[in-house]
Design a protein around this motif. Structure first.
Motif, PDB file in Angstrom:
ATOM      1  N   LEU A 163      10.923  14.997  11.918  1.00 42.03           N
ATOM      2  CA  LEU A 163      11.961  14.960  12.942  1.00 42.03           C
ATOM      3  C   LEU A 163      11.449  15.574  14.236  1.00 42.03           C
ATOM      4  CD1 LEU A 163      13.970  14.234  10.659  1.00 42.03           C
ATOM      5  CD2 LEU A 163      15.497  15.993  11.529  1.00 42.03           C
ATOM      6  N   ALA A 164      10.741  16.677  14.097  1.00 44.68           N
ATOM      7  CA  ALA A 164      10.300  17.416  15.279  1.00 44.68           C
ATOM      8  C   ALA A 164       9.251  16.630  16.067  1.00 44.68           C
ATOM      9  CB  ALA A 164       9.761  18.775  14.876  1.00 44.68           C
ATOM     10  N   TYR A 166       8.964  13.476  16.289  1.00 44.60           N
ATOM     11  CA  TYR A 166       9.625  12.416  17.017  1.00 44.60           C
ATOM     12  C   TYR A 166      10.483  12.954  18.153  1.00 44.60           C
ATOM     13  CZ  TYR A 166      12.362   8.527  18.379  1.00 44.60           C
ATOM     14  OH  TYR A 166      12.961   7.574  19.144  1.00 44.60           O
ATOM     15  N   ALA A 167      11.204  14.046  17.872  1.00 44.66           N
ATOM     16  CA  ALA A 167      12.086  14.635  18.886  1.00 44.66           C
ATOM     17  C   ALA A 167      11.277  15.068  20.110  1.00 44.66           C
ATOM     18  CB  ALA A 167      12.841  15.833  18.310  1.00 44.66           C
ATOM     19  N   LEU A 168      10.091  15.598  19.854  1.00 42.77           N
ATOM     20  CA  LEU A 168       9.237  16.056  20.952  1.00 42.77           C
ATOM     21  C   LEU A 168       8.845  14.886  21.855  1.00 42.77           C
ATOM     22  CD1 LEU A 168       7.766  18.559  22.054  1.00 42.77           C
ATOM     23  CD2 LEU A 168       5.758  17.831  20.759  1.00 42.77           C
ATOM     24  N   GLU A 169       8.463  13.813  21.219  1.00 39.47           N
ATOM     25  CA  GLU A 169       8.068  12.614  21.953  1.00 39.47           C
ATOM     26  C   GLU A 169       9.250  12.072  22.764  1.00 39.47           C
ATOM     27  OE1 GLU A 169       6.443   9.691  19.240  1.00 39.47           O
ATOM     28  OE2 GLU A 169       7.092   8.093  20.607  1.00 39.47           O
TER      29      GLU A 169
ATOM     30  N   TYR B 166      12.853   4.796  14.871  1.00 44.44           N
ATOM     31  CA  TYR B 166      12.620   6.049  14.185  1.00 44.44           C
ATOM     32  C   TYR B 166      13.746   6.365  13.204  1.00 44.44           C
ATOM     33  CZ  TYR B 166      11.821  10.779  12.962  1.00 44.44           C
ATOM     34  OH  TYR B 166      11.625  11.906  12.223  1.00 44.44           O
ATOM     35  N   GLN B 170      13.452   7.209   9.252  1.00 41.57           N
ATOM     36  CA  GLN B 170      13.954   8.476   8.743  1.00 41.57           C
ATOM     37  C   GLN B 170      15.053   8.258   7.704  1.00 41.57           C
ATOM     38  OE1 GLN B 170      12.351  11.136   9.643  1.00 41.57           O
ATOM     39  NE2 GLN B 170      13.559  12.350   8.205  1.00 41.57           N
ATOM     40  N   TYR B 202      18.825  17.262  13.453  1.00 48.59           N
ATOM     41  CA  TYR B 202      18.134  16.517  14.493  1.00 48.59           C
ATOM     42  C   TYR B 202      18.646  16.900  15.874  1.00 48.59           C
ATOM     43  CZ  TYR B 202      15.866  13.099  17.333  1.00 48.59           C
ATOM     44  OH  TYR B 202      15.093  12.533  18.313  1.00 48.59           O
ATOM     45  N   ILE B 205      17.113  20.238  16.787  1.00 49.77           N
ATOM     46  CA  ILE B 205      15.673  20.103  17.047  1.00 49.77           C
ATOM     47  C   ILE B 205      15.441  19.397  18.381  1.00 49.77           C
ATOM     48  CG2 ILE B 205      13.572  18.931  16.267  1.00 49.77           C
ATOM     49  CD1 ILE B 205      14.573  19.454  13.381  1.00 49.77           C
ATOM     50  N   ARG B 206      16.253  18.388  18.630  1.00 44.41           N
ATOM     51  CA  ARG B 206      16.149  17.656  19.886  1.00 44.41           C
ATOM     52  C   ARG B 206      16.394  18.579  21.086  1.00 44.41           C
ATOM     53  NH1 ARG B 206      17.805  13.560  23.390  1.00 44.41           N
ATOM     54  NH2 ARG B 206      19.603  14.795  23.943  1.00 44.41           N
ATOM     55  N   ALA B 209      13.409  20.735  21.521  1.00 43.88           N
ATOM     56  CA  ALA B 209      12.314  19.954  22.091  1.00 43.88           C
ATOM     57  C   ALA B 209      12.549  19.693  23.573  1.00 43.88           C
ATOM     58  CB  ALA B 209      12.175  18.627  21.334  1.00 43.88           C
ATOM     59  N   GLN B 213      10.115  20.724  26.577  1.00 46.89           N
ATOM     60  CA  GLN B 213       9.582  19.738  27.516  1.00 46.89           C
ATOM     61  C   GLN B 213      10.038  20.021  28.941  1.00 46.89           C
ATOM     62  OE1 GLN B 213       7.192  17.948  26.693  1.00 46.89           O
ATOM     63  NE2 GLN B 213       7.532  16.548  24.974  1.00 46.89           N
TER      64      GLN B 213
END
Lengths: 226, 226
Positions: A163-164, A166-169, B166, B170, B202, B205-206, B209, B213
DNA sequence: GTGTAGTGGATAGTTATACTATCCACTAAC
DNA sequence: GTTAGTGGATAGTATAACTATCCACTACAC
Protein backbone atom coordinates in the motif's frame (compact mmCIF):
# COMPACT_ATOMS: atom_id res chain seq x y z
CA UNK A 1 -24.77 40.50 -4.13
CA UNK A 2 -27.29 40.02 -1.36
CA UNK A 3 -27.57 36.94 0.79
CA UNK A 4 -30.52 35.54 -1.13
CA UNK A 5 -28.58 35.68 -4.38
CA UNK A 6 -25.59 34.06 -2.71
CA UNK A 7 -27.95 31.34 -1.54
CA UNK A 8 -29.36 30.81 -5.02
CA UNK A 9 -26.00 30.73 -6.70
CA UNK A 10 -24.44 28.36 -4.18
CA UNK A 11 -27.45 26.19 -3.50
CA UNK A 12 -27.01 26.70 0.25
CA UNK A 13 -30.02 27.85 2.29
CA UNK A 14 -29.94 31.41 3.62
CA UNK A 15 -30.24 30.21 7.21
CA UNK A 16 -27.29 27.89 6.66
CA UNK A 17 -25.18 30.70 5.22
CA UNK A 18 -25.96 32.78 8.29
CA UNK A 19 -24.91 29.84 10.41
CA UNK A 20 -21.62 29.54 8.52
CA UNK A 21 -21.03 33.27 9.00
CA UNK A 22 -21.59 32.87 12.73
CA UNK A 23 -19.21 29.92 12.88
CA UNK A 24 -16.57 31.82 10.97
CA UNK A 25 -16.48 29.50 7.96
CA UNK A 26 -17.42 32.32 5.66
CA UNK A 27 -16.02 35.82 5.80
CA UNK A 28 -18.68 38.47 6.48
CA UNK A 29 -19.73 40.50 3.49
CA UNK A 30 -18.97 44.17 3.13
CA UNK A 31 -21.43 45.92 5.43
CA UNK A 32 -23.12 48.75 3.50
CA UNK A 33 -25.79 49.50 6.09
CA UNK A 34 -27.07 47.88 9.31
CA UNK A 35 -29.18 45.57 7.21
CA UNK A 36 -27.27 45.51 3.95
CA UNK A 37 -24.12 43.62 3.17
CA UNK A 38 -22.42 42.80 -0.10
CA UNK A 39 -21.19 39.33 -1.03
CA UNK A 40 -19.13 38.50 -4.10
CA UNK A 41 -17.86 35.58 -6.16
CA UNK A 42 -15.27 34.80 -3.51
CA UNK A 43 -18.14 33.95 -1.19
CA UNK A 44 -19.71 31.66 -3.79
CA UNK A 45 -16.37 29.99 -4.29
CA UNK A 46 -15.81 29.58 -0.58
CA UNK A 47 -19.25 28.05 -0.13
CA UNK A 48 -18.46 25.52 -2.84
CA UNK A 49 -15.28 24.58 -1.03
CA UNK A 50 -17.10 24.30 2.30
CA UNK A 51 -19.81 22.09 0.86
CA UNK A 52 -17.25 19.88 -0.89
CA UNK A 53 -15.29 19.39 2.33
CA UNK A 54 -18.48 18.53 4.22
CA UNK A 55 -20.24 16.41 1.62
CA UNK A 56 -17.34 14.72 -0.14
CA UNK A 57 -14.82 14.64 2.68
CA UNK A 58 -17.29 14.19 5.50
CA UNK A 59 -15.50 16.83 7.58
CA UNK A 60 -17.16 18.37 10.60
CA UNK A 61 -17.78 22.10 10.76
CA UNK A 62 -14.99 22.41 13.32
CA UNK A 63 -12.52 20.67 10.99
CA UNK A 64 -13.56 22.90 8.12
CA UNK A 65 -12.94 25.97 10.28
CA UNK A 66 -9.41 24.79 11.03
CA UNK A 67 -8.71 23.91 7.43
CA UNK A 68 -9.97 27.22 6.09
CA UNK A 69 -7.98 29.09 8.70
CA UNK A 70 -4.85 27.51 7.24
CA UNK A 71 -5.96 28.37 3.70
CA UNK A 72 -6.47 32.00 4.65
CA UNK A 73 -3.39 32.46 6.79
CA UNK A 74 -0.76 33.69 4.33
CA UNK A 75 2.01 32.85 6.80
CA UNK A 76 1.18 29.15 6.58
CA UNK A 77 3.22 27.41 3.89
CA UNK A 78 1.64 25.08 1.37
CA UNK A 79 3.35 22.21 3.09
CA UNK A 80 1.98 23.14 6.50
CA UNK A 81 -1.50 23.59 5.07
CA UNK A 82 -1.31 20.05 3.77
CA UNK A 83 -0.63 18.93 7.30
CA UNK A 84 -3.66 20.78 8.62
CA UNK A 85 -5.93 19.34 5.94
CA UNK A 86 -4.61 15.87 6.61
CA UNK A 87 -5.24 16.12 10.32
CA UNK A 88 -8.73 17.43 9.65
CA UNK A 89 -9.43 14.27 7.67
CA UNK A 90 -8.40 11.99 10.48
CA UNK A 91 -11.35 11.02 12.65
CA UNK A 92 -10.47 13.31 15.58
CA UNK A 93 -8.76 11.05 18.14
CA UNK A 94 -11.61 8.66 18.93
CA UNK A 95 -9.65 7.44 21.99
CA UNK A 96 -9.48 10.38 24.43
CA UNK A 97 -9.26 8.00 27.47
CA UNK A 98 -9.55 10.61 30.26
CA UNK A 99 -7.51 8.41 32.62
CA UNK A 100 -10.52 7.68 34.83
CA UNK A 101 -10.32 4.47 36.78
CA UNK A 102 -14.10 4.50 36.67
CA UNK A 103 -14.20 3.09 33.14
CA UNK A 104 -15.20 -0.57 33.05
CA UNK A 105 -11.87 -1.40 31.44
CA UNK A 106 -10.23 -3.53 34.04
CA UNK A 107 -7.06 -5.47 33.39
CA UNK A 108 -8.00 -5.99 29.75
CA UNK A 109 -6.71 -4.11 26.69
CA UNK A 110 -2.93 -4.52 27.23
CA UNK A 111 -2.46 -1.20 25.44
CA UNK A 112 -2.44 -2.84 22.00
CA UNK A 113 -2.70 0.65 20.59
CA UNK A 114 0.68 1.56 22.01
CA UNK A 115 2.29 -1.61 20.68
CA UNK A 116 0.82 -0.95 17.27
CA UNK A 117 1.85 2.69 17.60
CA UNK A 118 5.47 1.78 18.19
CA UNK A 119 5.34 -0.64 15.28
CA UNK A 120 3.93 2.04 12.99
CA UNK A 121 6.51 4.59 14.10
CA UNK A 122 9.33 2.13 13.50
CA UNK A 123 7.88 1.27 10.11
CA UNK A 124 7.76 4.94 9.10
CA UNK A 125 11.35 5.41 10.21
CA UNK A 126 12.43 2.43 8.12
CA UNK A 127 10.75 3.99 5.10
CA UNK A 128 12.40 7.34 5.84
CA UNK A 129 9.17 9.23 5.42
CA UNK A 130 9.29 12.81 6.67
CA UNK A 131 6.09 13.24 8.67
CA UNK A 132 5.39 15.23 11.79
CA UNK A 133 5.74 13.12 14.94
CA UNK A 134 2.25 14.24 15.95
CA UNK A 135 0.54 13.66 12.61
CA UNK A 136 -2.95 12.33 13.31
CA UNK A 137 -2.60 9.71 10.59
CA UNK A 138 0.08 7.93 12.64
CA UNK A 139 -2.35 7.14 15.41
CA UNK A 140 -5.06 6.29 12.96
CA UNK A 141 -2.83 3.82 11.20
CA UNK A 142 -1.80 2.26 14.50
CA UNK A 143 -5.45 1.73 15.38
CA UNK A 144 -6.26 0.03 12.12
CA UNK A 145 -3.18 -2.15 12.49
CA UNK A 146 -4.36 -3.19 15.95
CA UNK A 147 -7.77 -4.07 14.54
CA UNK A 148 -6.29 -6.07 11.67
CA UNK A 149 -4.04 -7.94 14.08
CA UNK A 150 -7.00 -8.86 16.27
CA UNK A 151 -8.84 -10.43 13.37
CA UNK A 152 -6.09 -12.51 11.91
CA UNK A 153 -4.69 -10.24 9.21
CA UNK A 154 -1.05 -10.61 10.22
CA UNK A 155 0.94 -8.90 12.92
CA UNK A 156 3.50 -6.55 11.47
CA UNK A 157 3.24 -3.21 9.76
CA UNK A 158 5.01 -4.71 6.75
CA UNK A 159 1.43 -5.70 5.88
CA UNK A 160 1.24 -2.13 4.60
CA UNK A 161 4.35 -2.17 2.45
CA UNK A 162 2.55 -2.68 -0.84
CA UNK A 163 0.00 0.00 0.00
CA UNK A 164 2.75 2.40 0.97
CA UNK A 165 4.75 1.93 -2.24
CA UNK A 166 1.72 2.74 -4.26
CA UNK A 167 0.53 5.58 -2.02
CA UNK A 168 3.95 7.21 -2.29
CA UNK A 169 3.86 7.09 -6.05
CA UNK A 170 0.28 8.35 -6.20
CA UNK A 171 0.98 11.14 -3.72
CA UNK A 172 3.96 12.17 -5.83
CA UNK A 173 1.76 12.48 -8.91
CA UNK A 174 -0.85 14.40 -6.98
CA UNK A 175 1.58 16.86 -5.43
CA UNK A 176 3.39 17.18 -8.75
CA UNK A 177 0.15 18.15 -10.45
CA UNK A 178 -0.04 21.30 -8.34
CA UNK A 179 1.47 24.34 -10.00
CA UNK A 180 3.39 26.47 -7.46
CA UNK A 181 3.15 29.41 -9.87
CA UNK A 182 -0.60 29.84 -9.58
CA UNK A 183 -2.02 32.09 -6.89
CA UNK A 184 -1.77 30.87 -3.37
CA UNK A 185 -5.45 30.51 -2.53
CA UNK A 186 -6.27 28.54 -5.69
CA UNK A 187 -3.30 26.30 -5.06
CA UNK A 188 -4.43 25.74 -1.49
CA UNK A 189 -7.97 24.97 -2.51
CA UNK A 190 -6.83 22.53 -5.12
CA UNK A 191 -4.45 20.81 -2.73
CA UNK A 192 -7.11 20.48 -0.06
CA UNK A 193 -9.84 19.26 -2.36
CA UNK A 194 -7.35 16.81 -3.83
CA UNK A 195 -6.43 15.50 -0.42
CA UNK A 196 -10.01 14.83 0.60
CA UNK A 197 -11.54 13.86 -2.74
CA UNK A 198 -8.87 11.43 -3.91
CA UNK A 199 -9.04 9.72 -0.57
CA UNK A 200 -12.77 9.21 -0.93
CA UNK A 201 -12.30 8.21 -4.54
CA UNK A 202 -9.77 5.57 -3.67
CA UNK A 203 -12.06 4.21 -0.97
CA UNK A 204 -14.96 3.95 -3.39
CA UNK A 205 -12.83 2.41 -6.13
CA UNK A 206 -11.38 -0.07 -3.69
CA UNK A 207 -14.85 -1.17 -2.66
CA UNK A 208 -15.88 -1.58 -6.28
CA UNK A 209 -12.72 -3.60 -6.93
CA UNK A 210 -13.36 -5.74 -3.86
CA UNK A 211 -16.87 -6.45 -5.04
CA UNK A 212 -15.57 -7.42 -8.45
CA UNK A 213 -12.86 -9.67 -7.02
CA UNK A 214 -15.15 -11.27 -4.48
CA UNK A 215 -17.53 -12.04 -7.34
CA UNK A 216 -14.71 -13.78 -9.16
CA UNK A 217 -13.82 -15.81 -6.10
CA UNK A 218 -17.05 -16.37 -4.20
CA UNK A 219 -19.78 -15.43 -6.64
CA UNK A 220 -22.49 -17.94 -7.59
CA UNK A 221 -21.52 -20.13 -4.60
CA UNK A 222 -24.48 -19.87 -2.22
CA UNK A 223 -22.80 -20.12 1.24
CA UNK A 224 -19.76 -21.87 2.57
CA UNK A 225 -20.43 -24.48 5.24
CA UNK A 226 -21.71 -23.45 8.65
CA UNK B 1 -20.89 -14.76 32.34
CA UNK B 2 -22.87 -11.85 33.72
CA UNK B 3 -23.15 -8.47 32.05
CA UNK B 4 -20.57 -6.84 34.32
CA UNK B 5 -17.98 -9.47 33.39
CA UNK B 6 -18.82 -9.03 29.72
CA UNK B 7 -18.30 -5.30 30.22
CA UNK B 8 -14.93 -5.84 31.90
CA UNK B 9 -13.68 -8.27 29.29
CA UNK B 10 -14.77 -6.16 26.34
CA UNK B 11 -14.05 -2.73 27.77
CA UNK B 12 -17.56 -1.58 26.88
CA UNK B 13 -19.69 0.06 29.60
CA UNK B 14 -22.63 -1.93 30.93
CA UNK B 15 -25.10 0.76 29.90
CA UNK B 16 -23.68 0.68 26.40
CA UNK B 17 -24.00 -3.09 26.20
CA UNK B 18 -27.62 -2.78 27.22
CA UNK B 19 -28.06 -0.19 24.50
CA UNK B 20 -26.53 -2.51 21.92
CA UNK B 21 -28.85 -5.29 23.07
CA UNK B 22 -31.83 -2.99 22.61
CA UNK B 23 -30.66 -1.99 19.16
CA UNK B 24 -30.16 -5.60 18.18
CA UNK B 25 -26.41 -5.37 17.58
CA UNK B 26 -25.76 -8.00 20.20
CA UNK B 27 -27.75 -11.19 20.61
CA UNK B 28 -29.46 -11.44 24.00
CA UNK B 29 -27.81 -13.76 26.47
CA UNK B 30 -29.41 -16.98 27.61
CA UNK B 31 -32.09 -15.93 30.11
CA UNK B 32 -31.74 -18.01 33.28
CA UNK B 33 -34.14 -15.99 35.43
CA UNK B 34 -36.02 -12.69 35.10
CA UNK B 35 -32.88 -10.91 36.24
CA UNK B 36 -30.19 -13.34 35.22
CA UNK B 37 -28.79 -13.95 31.77
CA UNK B 38 -25.70 -15.73 30.60
CA UNK B 39 -23.23 -14.30 28.08
CA UNK B 40 -20.33 -16.17 26.54
CA UNK B 41 -17.18 -15.66 24.48
CA UNK B 42 -19.25 -15.18 21.35
CA UNK B 43 -20.61 -12.03 22.94
CA UNK B 44 -17.11 -10.78 23.75
CA UNK B 45 -16.07 -11.49 20.18
CA UNK B 46 -19.10 -9.76 18.78
CA UNK B 47 -18.48 -6.69 20.90
CA UNK B 48 -14.94 -6.52 19.60
CA UNK B 49 -16.26 -6.60 16.06
CA UNK B 50 -18.86 -3.93 16.80
CA UNK B 51 -16.30 -1.61 18.39
CA UNK B 52 -13.88 -2.11 15.51
CA UNK B 53 -16.56 -1.26 12.95
CA UNK B 54 -17.53 1.85 14.90
CA UNK B 55 -14.09 3.08 15.93
CA UNK B 56 -11.94 2.03 13.03
CA UNK B 57 -14.50 2.10 10.25
CA UNK B 58 -16.54 5.00 11.58
CA UNK B 59 -19.77 3.13 10.87
CA UNK B 60 -23.04 4.26 12.40
CA UNK B 61 -24.99 1.94 14.65
CA UNK B 62 -27.56 1.49 11.89
CA UNK B 63 -24.86 0.42 9.42
CA UNK B 64 -23.43 -2.01 11.94
CA UNK B 65 -26.88 -3.55 12.42
CA UNK B 66 -27.17 -4.14 8.69
CA UNK B 67 -23.68 -5.53 8.38
CA UNK B 68 -24.09 -7.91 11.30
CA UNK B 69 -27.42 -9.07 9.94
CA UNK B 70 -25.60 -10.18 6.79
CA UNK B 71 -22.90 -11.88 8.87
CA UNK B 72 -25.51 -13.83 10.81
CA UNK B 73 -27.79 -14.73 7.95
CA UNK B 74 -26.47 -18.09 6.76
CA UNK B 75 -28.37 -17.74 3.49
CA UNK B 76 -26.28 -14.72 2.50
CA UNK B 77 -23.26 -15.71 0.46
CA UNK B 78 -19.80 -14.39 1.21
CA UNK B 79 -19.98 -12.36 -1.94
CA UNK B 80 -23.28 -10.75 -0.98
CA UNK B 81 -22.00 -10.00 2.49
CA UNK B 82 -19.13 -8.13 0.94
CA UNK B 83 -21.66 -6.01 -0.88
CA UNK B 84 -23.51 -5.23 2.34
CA UNK B 85 -20.31 -4.27 4.15
CA UNK B 86 -19.26 -2.09 1.26
CA UNK B 87 -22.55 -0.24 1.17
CA UNK B 88 -22.36 0.24 4.93
CA UNK B 89 -19.03 1.99 4.45
CA UNK B 90 -20.38 4.45 1.93
CA UNK B 91 -21.57 7.64 3.61
CA UNK B 92 -25.29 6.90 3.29
CA UNK B 93 -26.48 8.89 0.25
CA UNK B 94 -25.74 12.42 1.45
CA UNK B 95 -27.90 13.75 -1.41
CA UNK B 96 -31.49 12.68 -0.66
CA UNK B 97 -32.90 15.68 -2.60
CA UNK B 98 -36.59 15.18 -1.72
CA UNK B 99 -37.66 16.89 -4.94
CA UNK B 100 -39.01 19.94 -3.10
CA UNK B 101 -39.11 23.11 -5.10
CA UNK B 102 -38.77 24.91 -1.79
CA UNK B 103 -35.00 24.41 -1.65
CA UNK B 104 -33.04 27.55 -2.44
CA UNK B 105 -31.46 25.80 -5.40
CA UNK B 106 -32.84 27.70 -8.30
CA UNK B 107 -31.53 27.21 -11.82
CA UNK B 108 -28.06 26.39 -10.55
CA UNK B 109 -26.39 22.99 -10.19
CA UNK B 110 -26.87 21.66 -13.74
CA UNK B 111 -27.07 18.14 -12.28
CA UNK B 112 -23.29 17.70 -12.35
CA UNK B 113 -23.84 14.61 -10.24
CA UNK B 114 -25.77 12.93 -13.03
CA UNK B 115 -23.12 13.79 -15.62
CA UNK B 116 -20.43 12.43 -13.36
CA UNK B 117 -22.61 9.43 -12.61
CA UNK B 118 -22.93 8.56 -16.29
CA UNK B 119 -19.20 9.04 -16.71
CA UNK B 120 -18.46 6.70 -13.80
CA UNK B 121 -20.90 4.08 -15.06
CA UNK B 122 -19.35 4.19 -18.52
CA UNK B 123 -15.89 3.96 -17.01
CA UNK B 124 -16.85 0.88 -14.98
CA UNK B 125 -18.30 -0.76 -18.08
CA UNK B 126 -15.09 -0.10 -19.98
CA UNK B 127 -13.14 -1.79 -17.23
CA UNK B 128 -15.59 -4.74 -17.23
CA UNK B 129 -15.94 -4.68 -13.47
CA UNK B 130 -18.80 -6.76 -12.17
CA UNK B 131 -20.50 -4.55 -9.60
CA UNK B 132 -24.16 -4.19 -8.67
CA UNK B 133 -25.83 -1.35 -10.59
CA UNK B 134 -27.01 0.03 -7.25
CA UNK B 135 -23.70 -0.24 -5.39
CA UNK B 136 -23.39 2.80 -3.13
CA UNK B 137 -19.76 3.27 -4.12
CA UNK B 138 -20.83 4.18 -7.67
CA UNK B 139 -22.66 7.28 -6.48
CA UNK B 140 -19.91 8.12 -4.05
CA UNK B 141 -17.31 7.97 -6.78
CA UNK B 142 -19.46 10.13 -9.04
CA UNK B 143 -19.69 12.76 -6.33
CA UNK B 144 -15.97 12.89 -5.77
CA UNK B 145 -15.42 13.10 -9.52
CA UNK B 146 -17.80 16.06 -9.67
CA UNK B 147 -15.88 17.76 -6.85
CA UNK B 148 -12.52 17.14 -8.50
CA UNK B 149 -13.82 18.50 -11.80
CA UNK B 150 -15.03 21.68 -10.11
CA UNK B 151 -11.61 22.38 -8.68
CA UNK B 152 -9.50 21.83 -11.74
CA UNK B 153 -8.41 18.23 -11.35
CA UNK B 154 -9.36 17.16 -14.86
CA UNK B 155 -12.68 16.16 -16.29
CA UNK B 156 -12.82 12.49 -17.13
CA UNK B 157 -13.00 9.38 -15.00
CA UNK B 158 -9.78 8.18 -16.62
CA UNK B 159 -8.27 10.29 -13.83
CA UNK B 160 -8.95 7.20 -11.75
CA UNK B 161 -7.29 4.65 -14.04
CA UNK B 162 -4.09 4.38 -12.06
CA UNK B 163 -5.97 4.11 -8.78
CA UNK B 164 -8.20 1.44 -10.23
CA UNK B 165 -5.36 -0.72 -11.55
CA UNK B 166 -3.80 -0.73 -8.15
CA UNK B 167 -7.06 -1.18 -6.26
CA UNK B 168 -7.89 -4.20 -8.39
CA UNK B 169 -4.57 -5.81 -7.63
CA UNK B 170 -4.81 -5.01 -3.92
CA UNK B 171 -8.40 -6.26 -3.71
CA UNK B 172 -7.29 -9.48 -5.39
CA UNK B 173 -4.64 -10.02 -2.74
CA UNK B 174 -7.07 -9.22 0.02
CA UNK B 175 -9.81 -11.51 -1.22
CA UNK B 176 -7.24 -14.20 -1.96
CA UNK B 177 -6.02 -14.06 1.61
CA UNK B 178 -9.41 -15.29 2.83
CA UNK B 179 -9.59 -19.05 3.27
CA UNK B 180 -12.99 -20.39 2.13
CA UNK B 181 -12.36 -23.52 4.20
CA UNK B 182 -12.56 -21.80 7.57
CA UNK B 183 -15.89 -21.49 9.31
CA UNK B 184 -18.34 -19.09 7.82
CA UNK B 185 -18.63 -16.60 10.66
CA UNK B 186 -14.86 -16.22 11.07
CA UNK B 187 -14.50 -15.78 7.34
CA UNK B 188 -17.22 -13.15 7.34
CA UNK B 189 -15.70 -11.28 10.23
CA UNK B 190 -12.31 -11.28 8.63
CA UNK B 191 -13.69 -10.13 5.30
CA UNK B 192 -15.63 -7.31 6.90
CA UNK B 193 -12.83 -6.10 9.14
CA UNK B 194 -10.52 -6.27 6.15
CA UNK B 195 -12.89 -4.18 4.07
CA UNK B 196 -13.16 -1.42 6.63
CA UNK B 197 -9.68 -1.49 8.16
CA UNK B 198 -7.66 -1.61 4.95
CA UNK B 199 -9.67 1.28 3.62
CA UNK B 200 -8.84 3.37 6.68
CA UNK B 201 -5.27 2.17 6.53
CA UNK B 202 -4.88 3.24 2.95
CA UNK B 203 -6.35 6.63 3.76
CA UNK B 204 -3.93 7.15 6.61
CA UNK B 205 -0.94 5.92 4.61
CA UNK B 206 -1.93 8.15 1.72
CA UNK B 207 -2.00 11.17 4.00
CA UNK B 208 1.40 10.30 5.40
CA UNK B 209 2.74 9.89 1.88
CA UNK B 210 1.21 13.20 0.83
CA UNK B 211 2.85 14.91 3.75
CA UNK B 212 6.18 13.38 2.83
CA UNK B 213 5.87 14.34 -0.82
CA UNK B 214 4.64 17.85 -0.07
CA UNK B 215 7.66 18.24 2.18
CA UNK B 216 9.91 17.27 -0.71
CA UNK B 217 8.22 19.73 -3.02
CA UNK B 218 7.11 22.63 -0.85
CA UNK B 219 8.93 22.18 2.42
CA UNK B 220 11.21 24.89 3.80
CA UNK B 221 9.70 27.43 1.38
CA UNK B 222 7.70 29.81 3.59
CA UNK B 223 4.74 30.71 1.33
CA UNK B 224 4.25 31.11 -2.38
CA UNK B 225 3.32 34.61 -3.51
CA UNK B 226 -0.04 36.10 -2.54
C1' DG C 1 -33.42 -15.95 57.40
C1' DT C 2 -31.82 -11.29 56.23
C1' DG C 3 -29.13 -7.91 53.93
C1' DT C 4 -27.03 -6.26 50.00
C1' DA C 5 -24.55 -6.01 45.69
C1' DG C 6 -25.72 -6.82 41.30
C1' DT C 7 -29.15 -8.02 37.31
C1' DG C 8 -32.19 -7.44 33.42
C1' DG C 9 -35.37 -4.52 31.46
C1' DA C 10 -37.63 -0.13 30.72
C1' DT C 11 -37.55 4.62 30.29
C1' DA C 12 -35.80 9.12 30.61
C1' DG C 13 -31.97 12.27 30.25
C1' DT C 14 -27.54 14.04 28.18
C1' DT C 15 -24.24 15.76 24.91
C1' DA C 16 -22.87 17.06 20.51
C1' DT C 17 -23.58 18.36 15.81
C1' DA C 18 -25.60 20.70 12.11
C1' DC C 19 -28.77 22.97 10.94
C1' DT C 20 -33.59 25.59 10.75
C1' DA C 21 -36.96 28.91 12.27
C1' DT C 22 -38.51 33.00 14.33
C1' DC C 23 -38.15 37.57 15.62
C1' DC C 24 -37.08 42.34 14.93
C1' DA C 25 -35.59 46.90 13.72
C1' DC C 26 -34.64 48.65 9.56
C1' DT C 27 -34.17 50.08 4.60
C1' DA C 28 -34.15 50.22 -0.41
C1' DA C 29 -37.06 50.07 -4.22
C1' DC C 30 -41.42 50.34 -6.20
C1' DG D 1 -45.72 54.85 2.21
C1' DT D 2 -46.01 50.21 1.96
C1' DT D 3 -43.67 46.00 1.72
C1' DA D 4 -40.40 42.40 0.44
C1' DG D 5 -36.16 41.47 1.93
C1' DT D 6 -31.86 42.13 5.10
C1' DG D 7 -28.62 41.39 8.78
C1' DG D 8 -28.10 39.92 13.26
C1' DA D 9 -29.54 37.57 17.40
C1' DT D 10 -31.61 33.92 19.65
C1' DA D 11 -34.23 29.88 20.15
C1' DG D 12 -35.75 25.51 18.46
C1' DT D 13 -35.30 20.91 15.98
C1' DA D 14 -33.57 16.39 14.56
C1' DT D 15 -30.58 12.79 14.93
C1' DA D 16 -27.07 9.94 16.88
C1' DA D 17 -24.90 7.55 20.47
C1' DC D 18 -24.76 6.99 24.53
C1' DT D 19 -25.59 7.46 29.92
C1' DA D 20 -28.29 7.48 34.07
C1' DT D 21 -31.99 6.26 36.89
C1' DC D 22 -35.43 3.35 38.48
C1' DC D 23 -37.35 -0.98 39.89
C1' DA D 24 -38.64 -5.59 41.09
C1' DC D 25 -36.01 -9.23 41.93
C1' DT D 26 -32.39 -12.80 43.14
C1' DA D 27 -28.06 -15.23 44.17
C1' DC D 28 -25.08 -15.47 47.60
C1' DA D 29 -22.65 -14.07 52.17
C1' DC D 30 -23.28 -14.16 56.60
Amino acid sequence: MRISELSERSGVAVATIKYYLREGLLHPGLTLAPNRADYDDEHVRRLRLIRALIEVGGLSIASVVQTLAAVDDASVSIHDAFGVAQDALSPATPTPAPELGSTPTGSNSPTPCTDAQLEVDRWLRRRRWKVRPDAAARTELAETLAALQQFGWGHSASLFDGLADYALEQAGLEVGYLDPQQDRSSLMEQAIIGTVAFEQAYGAIRRLALEHQSYQRFGRRRSVSA
